[in-house]
Scaffold this motif. Structure first.
Motif, PDB file in Angstrom:
ATOM      1  N   GLN A  84       0.834  -1.207   0.000  1.00  0.00           N
ATOM      2  CA  GLN A  84       0.000   0.000   0.000  1.00  0.00           C
ATOM      3  C   GLN A  84       0.868   1.256   0.000  1.00  0.00           C
ATOM      4  N   TRP A  85       1.909   1.265   0.821  1.00  0.00           N
ATOM      5  CA  TRP A  85       2.795   2.430   0.859  1.00  0.00           C
ATOM      6  C   TRP A  85       3.660   2.511  -0.395  1.00  0.00           C
ATOM      7  N   LYS A  86       3.979   1.361  -0.987  1.00  0.00           N
ATOM      8  CA  LYS A  86       4.789   1.375  -2.210  1.00  0.00           C
ATOM      9  C   LYS A  86       4.031   2.054  -3.349  1.00  0.00           C
ATOM     10  N   LEU A  87       2.722   1.831  -3.418  1.00  0.00           N
ATOM     11  CA  LEU A  87       1.919   2.494  -4.443  1.00  0.00           C
ATOM     12  C   LEU A  87       1.936   4.008  -4.248  1.00  0.00           C
ATOM     13  N   ILE A  88       1.807   4.444  -2.997  1.00  0.00           N
ATOM     14  CA  ILE A  88       1.860   5.881  -2.692  1.00  0.00           C
ATOM     15  C   ILE A  88       3.245   6.427  -3.012  1.00  0.00           C
ATOM     16  N   PRO A 111      15.736  -1.428  -4.353  1.00  0.00           N
ATOM     17  CA  PRO A 111      16.365  -1.315  -5.672  1.00  0.00           C
ATOM     18  C   PRO A 111      15.410  -0.678  -6.687  1.00  0.00           C
ATOM     19  N   ALA A 112      15.986  -0.130  -7.755  1.00  0.00           N
ATOM     20  CA  ALA A 112      15.165   0.491  -8.806  1.00  0.00           C
ATOM     21  C   ALA A 112      14.205  -0.536  -9.398  1.00  0.00           C
ATOM     22  N   ARG A 113      12.985  -0.082  -9.729  1.00  0.00           N
ATOM     23  CA  ARG A 113      11.982  -1.019 -10.212  1.00  0.00           C
ATOM     24  C   ARG A 113      12.274  -1.471 -11.644  1.00  0.00           C
ATOM     25  N   LYS A 114      11.749  -2.623 -11.977  1.00  0.00           N
ATOM     26  CA  LYS A 114      11.964  -3.235 -13.279  1.00  0.00           C
ATOM     27  C   LYS A 114      11.021  -2.629 -14.318  1.00  0.00           C
ATOM     28  N   GLU A 115      11.491  -2.547 -15.560  1.00  0.00           N
ATOM     29  CA  GLU A 115      10.661  -2.056 -16.656  1.00  0.00           C
ATOM     30  C   GLU A 115       9.963  -3.236 -17.335  1.00  0.00           C
ATOM     31  N   TYR A 116       8.681  -3.049 -17.712  1.00  0.00           N
ATOM     32  CA  TYR A 116       7.909  -4.092 -18.377  1.00  0.00           C
ATOM     33  C   TYR A 116       7.436  -3.605 -19.740  1.00  0.00           C
ATOM     34  N   ASN A 117       7.234  -4.539 -20.651  1.00  0.00           N
ATOM     35  CA  ASN A 117       6.769  -4.223 -21.988  1.00  0.00           C
ATOM     36  C   ASN A 117       5.348  -3.664 -21.944  1.00  0.00           C
ATOM     37  N   SER A 118       5.129  -2.519 -22.590  1.00  0.00           N
ATOM     38  CA  SER A 118       3.827  -1.845 -22.541  1.00  0.00           C
ATOM     39  C   SER A 118       2.709  -2.694 -23.129  1.00  0.00           C
ATOM     40  N   HIS A 140       1.735 -14.659 -16.424  1.00  0.00           N
ATOM     41  CA  HIS A 140       2.491 -13.647 -17.170  1.00  0.00           C
ATOM     42  C   HIS A 140       3.571 -12.991 -16.310  1.00  0.00           C
ATOM     43  N   PHE A 141       3.310 -12.875 -15.004  1.00  0.00           N
ATOM     44  CA  PHE A 141       4.243 -12.168 -14.126  1.00  0.00           C
ATOM     45  C   PHE A 141       4.654 -13.034 -12.937  1.00  0.00           C
ATOM     46  N   ALA A 142       4.815 -14.323 -13.192  1.00  0.00           N
ATOM     47  CA  ALA A 142       5.210 -15.255 -12.132  1.00  0.00           C
ATOM     48  C   ALA A 142       6.547 -14.831 -11.524  1.00  0.00           C
ATOM     49  N   GLY A 143       6.567 -14.704 -10.205  1.00  0.00           N
ATOM     50  CA  GLY A 143       7.800 -14.352  -9.504  1.00  0.00           C
ATOM     51  C   GLY A 143       8.128 -12.873  -9.507  1.00  0.00           C
ATOM     52  N   ILE A 175       3.741  -4.955  -7.057  1.00  0.00           N
ATOM     53  CA  ILE A 175       3.738  -3.498  -6.920  1.00  0.00           C
ATOM     54  C   ILE A 175       4.423  -2.842  -8.117  1.00  0.00           C
ATOM     55  N   ASP A 176       5.526  -3.448  -8.574  1.00  0.00           N
ATOM     56  CA  ASP A 176       6.218  -2.904  -9.740  1.00  0.00           C
ATOM     57  C   ASP A 176       5.330  -2.962 -10.980  1.00  0.00           C
ATOM     58  N   VAL A 177       4.555  -4.044 -11.096  1.00  0.00           N
ATOM     59  CA  VAL A 177       3.659  -4.194 -12.247  1.00  0.00           C
ATOM     60  C   VAL A 177       2.583  -3.109 -12.220  1.00  0.00           C
ATOM     61  N   VAL A 178       1.961  -2.898 -11.042  1.00  0.00           N
ATOM     62  CA  VAL A 178       0.926  -1.867 -10.910  1.00  0.00           C
ATOM     63  C   VAL A 178       1.507  -0.483 -11.193  1.00  0.00           C
ATOM     64  N   SER A 179       2.679  -0.215 -10.649  1.00  0.00           N
ATOM     65  CA  SER A 179       3.308   1.095 -10.840  1.00  0.00           C
ATOM     66  C   SER A 179       3.572   1.371 -12.311  1.00  0.00           C
ATOM     67  N   GLN A 180       4.055   0.351 -13.029  1.00  0.00           N
ATOM     68  CA  GLN A 180       4.319   0.531 -14.453  1.00  0.00           C
ATOM     69  C   GLN A 180       3.029   0.783 -15.229  1.00  0.00           C
ATOM     70  N   MET A 181       1.958   0.068 -14.867  1.00  0.00           N
ATOM     71  CA  MET A 181       0.683   0.267 -15.562  1.00  0.00           C
ATOM     72  C   MET A 181       0.139   1.672 -15.309  1.00  0.00           C
ATOM     73  N   ARG A 182       0.363   2.204 -14.116  1.00  0.00           N
ATOM     74  CA  ARG A 182      -0.093   3.568 -13.820  1.00  0.00           C
ATOM     75  C   ARG A 182       0.754   4.596 -14.554  1.00  0.00           C
ATOM     76  N   LEU A 183       2.065   4.414 -14.525  1.00  0.00           N
ATOM     77  CA  LEU A 183       2.958   5.369 -15.182  1.00  0.00           C
ATOM     78  C   LEU A 183       2.733   5.418 -16.692  1.00  0.00           C
ATOM     79  N   LYS A 184       2.325   4.285 -17.263  1.00  0.00           N
ATOM     80  CA  LYS A 184       2.100   4.209 -18.712  1.00  0.00           C
ATOM     81  C   LYS A 184       0.642   4.512 -19.080  1.00  0.00           C
ATOM     82  N   ASN A 185      -0.140   5.019 -18.097  1.00  0.00           N
ATOM     83  CA  ASN A 185      -1.548   5.383 -18.325  1.00  0.00           C
ATOM     84  C   ASN A 185      -2.377   4.218 -18.864  1.00  0.00           C
TER      85      ASN A 185
END
Length: 400
Positions: A264-268, A327-334, A365-368, A372-382
Motif C-alpha cells: 500500500q505504501w509502495k503504491l503511494i 532497488p530500482a523497479r523493473k521495466e515491463y513491456n507496454s 504472465h508475471f510469475a515471480g 507493486i512494480d507491475v501496478v506502478s508501471q501500468m499507472r505510469l504508462k496510463n
C-alpha cells in the motif's frame, strides 16, 4: 422588502459519488445546502485531486434573495499549546519512557525524545500514558494522541487529549468554547508526528514510520535521520508528502501478512516519485520478519527492542541495513501490460488494490515478479488509474 437567505454549502459527507464534469470519472462529491439539499451536478469537488482537481462552489442565487453569500470555509481550530505544556513533566511516571530506561537505552538518547514535545498523563484511567503531539512545521498543535503502554511496550489503552479534556470539563458543567470549536473541525490532524522538527534539522534526511512509537525508537538506532510518523497505515498520502518536497525521504511501514501494508505504501511512494518527491521504500524490516512476525504486525519498534534484548552493541551494525533503499523497479513491456490489464479489468469495472495485487501474483504472465512494480508501471504508462478509495480501473474507462 425581499427576504435575504444566506446559504452555507458543505460537501456531502456520505460515500455517494457522481460523474465529474471535467474528467468524466465517478469521483465528484456534491455540495449540499443547510437543509441537506444537493446542488446542481456541476457543483462539487473531484476526489481525483492529483489527476483532475475539479472544484466548483455553488454560484446560483435563490429567487427569493437579491444577495448571495459565498460559502465560508471554517478556519482550522488548533489545540491550545498551554494544555500540551501542562503534560510535559512527570516523566518518571511515564511508562513508555521508563521502559526505554529499563531496556538499557542511554539516558542521553531518551532525553532527545523531548524534541518531540511528548508529555505524561498522571491521573485517572490513562495514568502513566504518554502524549504524542502532532505539531506542524508552523509549530501549530493539530492534536495530541494519548497511549498507555504495558511493561512489554505494547499498547493497552489509547485516546486523544481533547476527548479526555472534554469529559473532564463536561463533568464540571463548563465546556470551554475553544473545545467546542475544536470538536467541529472537519479534520483535526493534517500533519506528520515530528513535522515541527523540519526547521530544527534542515539537512537531515527523513524516515517516516507508521506510529510515533516507531519514530521514537527508530531515532535511537538511526539518530542521523529525522524520524517522523504518519499516524497510521491509511493516513499517509501523496498530498502529505508534498510538504516534504525537496527533502530525501525513506518509508518504513509496519509488516503485515502478504505484505499488504508495504504494498500500500509502495503504491503511494511510486505516485509521489512521479510527482517529483524524493522518496524511497525500505525493505529491511519487511524482508527480515518471519511469517509469524508479519501476522503480529512486526515493526521497527519491535526490531529495536529485540536488538536490545540480544545485544545493545548491535545498534550500529543494523543501521546500514535499515537505511538501504529498495532497488530500482523493473521495466515491463507496454503491450504485455495492456493485454494483461484488459484480461483482469473489464471496461467500466474496478478492483480493490488487494484483489488486483493478488491477481498479478497468481498470473502466469508475471510469475515471480513484484506485483507493486507491475501496478506502478501500468499507472505510469496510463494503462490503469486509481480512485481515492484505492480501487483500480482501466485508464480510459469510468468505474461504476
Amino acid at each position: 422588502m425581499e427576504t435575504i437567505i444566506n446559504y452555507r454549502f458543505k460537501l456531502d459527507r456520505s460515500s455517494k459519488k457522481y460523474i465529474c464534469p471535467q474528467c468524466g470519472k465517478k469521483e465528484l462529491v456534491k455540495y449540499k445546502d443547510a437543509a441537506g439539499n444537493y446542488q446542481g451536478d456541476e457543483f462539487g469537488r473531484c476526489d481525483r485531486a492529483d489527476k483532475c482537481g475539479y472544484l466548483r462552489y455553488p454560484d446560483t442565487v435563490s429567487e427569493s434573495t437579491s444577495d448571495y453569500v459565498a460559502p465560508v470555509r471554517k478556519p482550522q481550530v488548533y489545540f491550545p499549546k498551554e494544555y500540551l505544556q501542562k503534560t510535559r513533566k512527570n516523566f518518571d511516571q511515564n511508562v513508555f519512557l521508563q521502559n526505554m530506561e529499563k531496556a538499557g537505552i542511554p539516558s542521553e538518547k531518551i532525553k532527545k525524545v523531548e524534541d518531540y514535545q511528548v508529555g505524561t498523563i498522571t491521573k485517572g484511567k490513562y495514568a502513566g500514558g504518554i502524549c504524542f503531539p502532532y505539531i506542524d512545521k508552523h509549530n501549530r498543535v493539530h492534536s495530541v494522541q494519548v497511549k498507555v503502554f504495558n511493561s512489554e511496550n505494547k499498547t493497552i489503552d489509547q485516546n486523544w487529549l481533547h476527548s479526555i479534556l472534554y469529559y473532564h470539563f463536561k463533568a464540571s458543567g463548563n465546556i470551554p468554547q475553544w473545545l467546542t470549536d475544536y470538536h467541529n473541525n472537519e479534520k483535526k490532524t493534517n500533519c506528520f508526528f515530528g513535522e515541527h522538527l523540519l526547521e530544527v534539522y534542515p539537512s537531515k534526511e527523513i524516515i517516516i514510520a507508521e506510529s510515533p512509537k516507531n519514530a521514537i525508537l527508530g531515532s535511537f538506532i538511526l539518530p542521523e535521520y529525522l524520524w517522523m510518523a504518519s499516524g497510521s497505515l491509511s493516513t499517509l498520502s501523496v498530498n502529505k508528502l508534498r510538504k516534504l518536497k525537496g527533502r530525501k525521504i525513506l518509508l518504513i511501514p509496519d509488516t503485515s501478512p502478504e505484505s499488504v501494508a508495504f504494498d500500500q505504501w509502495k503504491l503511494i511512494c511510486d505516485e509521489a516519485v512521479e510527482a517529483g518527491i524524493k522518496v524511497q521504500m525500505c525493505r529491511f524490516i519487511e524482508d527480515m520478519a518471519t511469517e509469524n512476525q508479519k501476522a503480529a504486525g512486526y515493526d521497527i519498534a519491535d526490531y529495536v527492542m529485540d536488538l536490545l534484548k540480544e545485544d545493545p552493541k548491535l545498534f550500529k551494525a543494523a543501521s546500514k541495513e535499515i537505511s538501504a533503499p529498495v532497488p530500482a523497479r523493473k521495466e515491463y513491456n507496454s503491450d504485455n501490460l495492456k493485454a494483461f490489464a484488459g484480461e483482469i479489468l473489464e471496461e467500466c469495472d474496478s478492483l480493490p488494490a488487494e484483489v488486483l495485487l493478488n491477481k498479478i501474483r497468481d498470473s502466469k504472465h508475471f510469475a515471480g515478479e513484484n506485483p507493486i512494480d507491475v501496478v506502478s508501471q501500468m499507472r505510469l504508462k496510463n494503462i490503469i488509474d486509481c480512485t481515492s478509495f484505492n480501487t483500480y480501473f482501466l485508464f480510459n474507462s469510468t468505474p461504476f
